[in-house]
Design a protein around this motif. Structure first.
Motif, mmCIF file in Angstrom:
data_model
loop_
_atom_site.group_PDB
_atom_site.id
_atom_site.type_symbol
_atom_site.label_atom_id
_atom_site.label_comp_id
_atom_site.label_asym_id
_atom_site.label_seq_id
_atom_site.Cartn_x
_atom_site.Cartn_y
_atom_site.Cartn_z
ATOM 1 N N MET A 1 0.915 -1.125 -0.099
ATOM 2 C CA MET A 1 -0.058 -0.054 -0.236
ATOM 3 C C MET A 1 0.715 1.361 -0.119
ATOM 4 O O MET A 1 1.662 1.431 0.819
ATOM 5 C CB MET A 1 -0.958 0.084 1.356
ATOM 6 C CG MET A 1 -1.782 0.948 1.169
ATOM 7 S SD MET A 1 -2.977 1.022 2.820
ATOM 8 C CE MET A 1 -2.098 0.763 3.991
ATOM 9 N N ARG A 5 -1.604 6.879 0.063
ATOM 10 C CA ARG A 5 -3.195 6.213 0.050
ATOM 11 C C ARG A 5 -3.507 6.083 1.783
ATOM 12 O O ARG A 5 -3.253 4.941 1.807
ATOM 13 C CB ARG A 5 -3.351 5.116 -0.965
ATOM 14 C CG ARG A 5 -3.137 5.608 -2.350
ATOM 15 C CD ARG A 5 -3.665 4.370 -3.332
ATOM 16 N NE ARG A 5 -2.960 3.358 -3.120
ATOM 17 C CZ ARG A 5 -1.936 2.652 -3.493
ATOM 18 N NH1 ARG A 5 -1.279 3.267 -4.445
ATOM 19 N NH2 ARG A 5 -1.482 1.465 -3.514
ATOM 20 N N LYS A 6 -4.122 6.773 2.228
ATOM 21 C CA LYS A 6 -4.748 6.325 3.496
ATOM 22 C C LYS A 6 -5.649 5.509 3.599
ATOM 23 O O LYS A 6 -6.763 5.573 3.014
ATOM 24 C CB LYS A 6 -5.082 7.842 4.161
ATOM 25 C CG LYS A 6 -5.540 7.821 5.696
ATOM 26 C CD LYS A 6 -5.996 8.821 6.287
ATOM 27 C CE LYS A 6 -6.151 8.740 8.015
ATOM 28 N NZ LYS A 6 -6.731 10.054 8.506
ATOM 29 N N PRO A 7 -5.463 4.297 4.292
ATOM 30 C CA PRO A 7 -6.247 3.385 4.341
ATOM 31 C C PRO A 7 -7.728 3.579 4.854
ATOM 32 O O PRO A 7 -7.856 4.731 5.413
ATOM 33 C CB PRO A 7 -5.872 2.307 5.286
ATOM 34 C CG PRO A 7 -4.396 2.901 5.715
ATOM 35 C CD PRO A 7 -4.149 4.218 5.211
ATOM 36 N N CYS A 194 -6.851 -6.984 -6.776
ATOM 37 C CA CYS A 194 -6.625 -5.744 -6.645
ATOM 38 C C CYS A 194 -5.595 -4.845 -7.506
ATOM 39 O O CYS A 194 -5.668 -3.917 -7.854
ATOM 40 C CB CYS A 194 -6.460 -5.429 -5.237
ATOM 41 S SG CYS A 194 -7.973 -5.853 -4.290
ATOM 42 N N ARG A 198 -6.009 -2.089 -10.131
ATOM 43 C CA ARG A 198 -5.148 -1.016 -10.555
ATOM 44 C C ARG A 198 -4.421 -0.936 -11.785
ATOM 45 O O ARG A 198 -4.517 0.444 -12.258
ATOM 46 C CB ARG A 198 -4.077 -1.037 -9.419
ATOM 47 C CG ARG A 198 -3.559 0.659 -9.227
ATOM 48 C CD ARG A 198 -2.597 0.595 -8.016
ATOM 49 N NE ARG A 198 -3.016 0.235 -6.611
ATOM 50 C CZ ARG A 198 -3.942 0.747 -5.998
ATOM 51 N NH1 ARG A 198 -4.163 2.069 -6.291
ATOM 52 N NH2 ARG A 198 -4.248 0.254 -4.882
ATOM 53 N N ARG A 214 -8.017 4.322 -4.060
ATOM 54 C CA ARG A 214 -7.854 3.566 -3.143
ATOM 55 C C ARG A 214 -8.828 2.010 -3.380
ATOM 56 O O ARG A 214 -10.075 2.285 -3.995
ATOM 57 C CB ARG A 214 -8.549 4.098 -1.748
ATOM 58 C CG ARG A 214 -7.473 5.312 -1.186
ATOM 59 C CD ARG A 214 -8.012 5.896 -0.155
ATOM 60 N NE ARG A 214 -9.146 6.898 -0.786
ATOM 61 C CZ ARG A 214 -9.946 7.634 -0.096
ATOM 62 N NH1 ARG A 214 -9.861 7.498 0.958
ATOM 63 N NH2 ARG A 214 -10.745 8.350 -0.851
ATOM 64 N N GLN A 216 -10.484 -1.265 -1.919
ATOM 65 C CA GLN A 216 -10.857 -1.939 -0.757
ATOM 66 C C GLN A 216 -11.194 -3.512 -1.005
ATOM 67 O O GLN A 216 -11.557 -3.674 -2.216
ATOM 68 C CB GLN A 216 -11.935 -1.326 -0.033
ATOM 69 C CG GLN A 216 -12.206 -0.139 0.596
ATOM 70 C CD GLN A 216 -13.435 0.257 0.953
ATOM 71 O OE1 GLN A 216 -14.580 0.044 0.451
ATOM 72 N NE2 GLN A 216 -13.246 0.886 2.133
ATOM 73 N N MET A 230 -4.354 -6.206 4.910
ATOM 74 C CA MET A 230 -3.917 -4.898 4.784
ATOM 75 C C MET A 230 -2.395 -4.872 4.229
ATOM 76 O O MET A 230 -1.891 -3.935 4.131
ATOM 77 C CB MET A 230 -4.125 -4.421 5.945
ATOM 78 C CG MET A 230 -5.679 -3.921 6.244
ATOM 79 S SD MET A 230 -6.537 -2.938 4.634
ATOM 80 C CE MET A 230 -5.564 -1.340 5.079
ATOM 81 N N ASP A 234 -1.453 -3.476 -2.988
ATOM 82 C CA ASP A 234 -2.554 -3.050 -3.843
ATOM 83 C C ASP A 234 -3.944 -2.972 -2.815
ATOM 84 O O ASP A 234 -4.882 -2.466 -3.699
ATOM 85 C CB ASP A 234 -2.786 -3.714 -5.025
ATOM 86 C CG ASP A 234 -1.593 -3.301 -5.876
ATOM 87 O OD1 ASP A 234 -1.449 -1.988 -6.310
ATOM 88 O OD2 ASP A 234 -0.767 -4.339 -6.290
ATOM 89 N N ASP A 236 -5.996 -1.222 0.005
ATOM 90 C CA ASP A 236 -5.859 0.080 0.863
ATOM 91 C C ASP A 236 -6.906 0.093 1.945
ATOM 92 O O ASP A 236 -7.265 1.323 2.373
ATOM 93 C CB ASP A 236 -5.898 1.268 -0.159
ATOM 94 C CG ASP A 236 -4.998 1.078 -1.487
ATOM 95 O OD1 ASP A 236 -3.859 0.924 -1.036
ATOM 96 O OD2 ASP A 236 -5.610 1.428 -2.332
#
Length: 259
Positions: A1, A5-7, A194, A198, A214, A216, A230, A234, A236
């Motif tokens: 991650m 990119r804030k989770p 994921c 992306r 982001r 999920q 987590m 990739d 987030d």
């Protein structure tokens, strides 16, 4: 991650909890989380429509750092659509995130990639962030069609958007065969899809959008598997279903860094 990119960890309550139960749940969740949790993770809760005003008032009065979310909306701002809720109505309730195109909406209520696209755009117009869901069935996975199916959902769901807009939204990968079944994609399976998502964003909307969007994972997320999920490059965040109904369990998911 990526560090930029804030989770984001989101609790989708589905059709559970009246507004009294919702208030209790959010209060308990608030008590379980501290400043470091909120500095590290964006936390969103998505109660039923009937709970939104009560939770908005609670969050505002207690200055909680929990973000309010909705589970769905219509794509028009107003009109003769009995039983529907418009994006501007949600925005007036300080809703920040709206789930769009959840597999249950597609399966049980006939939502299509085209209506999902209309909703993504409408949520953005109202100043909120869409969490656009995508994912394959067990049959599609076993037939080897998972990647092409998910790619089609993303391209159609985000059609007409520019790279800047795509970079601000959230895409939730939810393997349909893992929702509410107790089955979870392995962390490697989840990461592979994921990463594919992306790459699809990169191909269609550019490097900057791919770096910022982001992604999920959703599908039987629990305190016991969140840390491993987590840790993937990739992934987030998480779109959490049943496990988000218990404030203690959901707090433990948010606090995956301590596991």
């Amino acid at each position: 991650m990526a560090a930029s990119r804030k989770p984001i960890i989101s609790g989708n309550w589905k059709m559970h909890k009246n507004h009294f139960e919702a208030i209790q749940a959010v209060q308990k969740l608030h008590y379980r989380l501290d400043g470091d949790d909120h500095d590290s993770v964006i936390v969103t809760v998505h109660p039923p429509f009937t709970d939104l005003r009560s939770i908005q008032t609670l969050i505002e009065a207690d200055r909680m750092k929990i973000e309010l979310g909705a589970q769905n909306c219509h794509w028009e701002d107003q009109g003769a659509f009995t039983g529907e809720v418009a994006p501007p109505m949600l925005a007036k309730l300080d809703v920040a995130y709206v789930i769009v195109g959840h597999s249950e909406r597609r399966q049980f209520f006939g939502e299509t990639d085209e209506t999902v696209n209309l909703k993504v755009k409408a949520v953005g117009r109202a100043g909120m962030t869409p969490i656009m869901c995508c994912g394959e069935s067990l049959e599609q996975r076993e037939a080897g069609d998972a990647e092409s199916w998910v790619e089609g959902q993303i391209v159609a769901g985000l059609a007409g958007l520019g790279g800047d807009a795509v970079g601000t939204l959230v895409i939730a990968y939810e393997p349909i065969w893992a929702i509410g079944t107790g089955r979870t994609a392995t962390s490697e399976d989840a990461q592979a899809m994921c990463a594919h998502i992306r790459s699809v964003v990169r191909s269609n909307f550019g490097d900057d959008a791919a770096a910022k969007v982001r992604i999920q994972y959703g599908g039987s997320v629990k305190p016991g598997n969140i840390a491993e999920l987590m840790s993937q490059a990739d992934i987030d965040g998480a779109l959490v279903g049943g496990a988000s109904l218990d404030p203690d369990g959901f707090a433990a998911i948010v606090q995956y860094r301590n596991h």
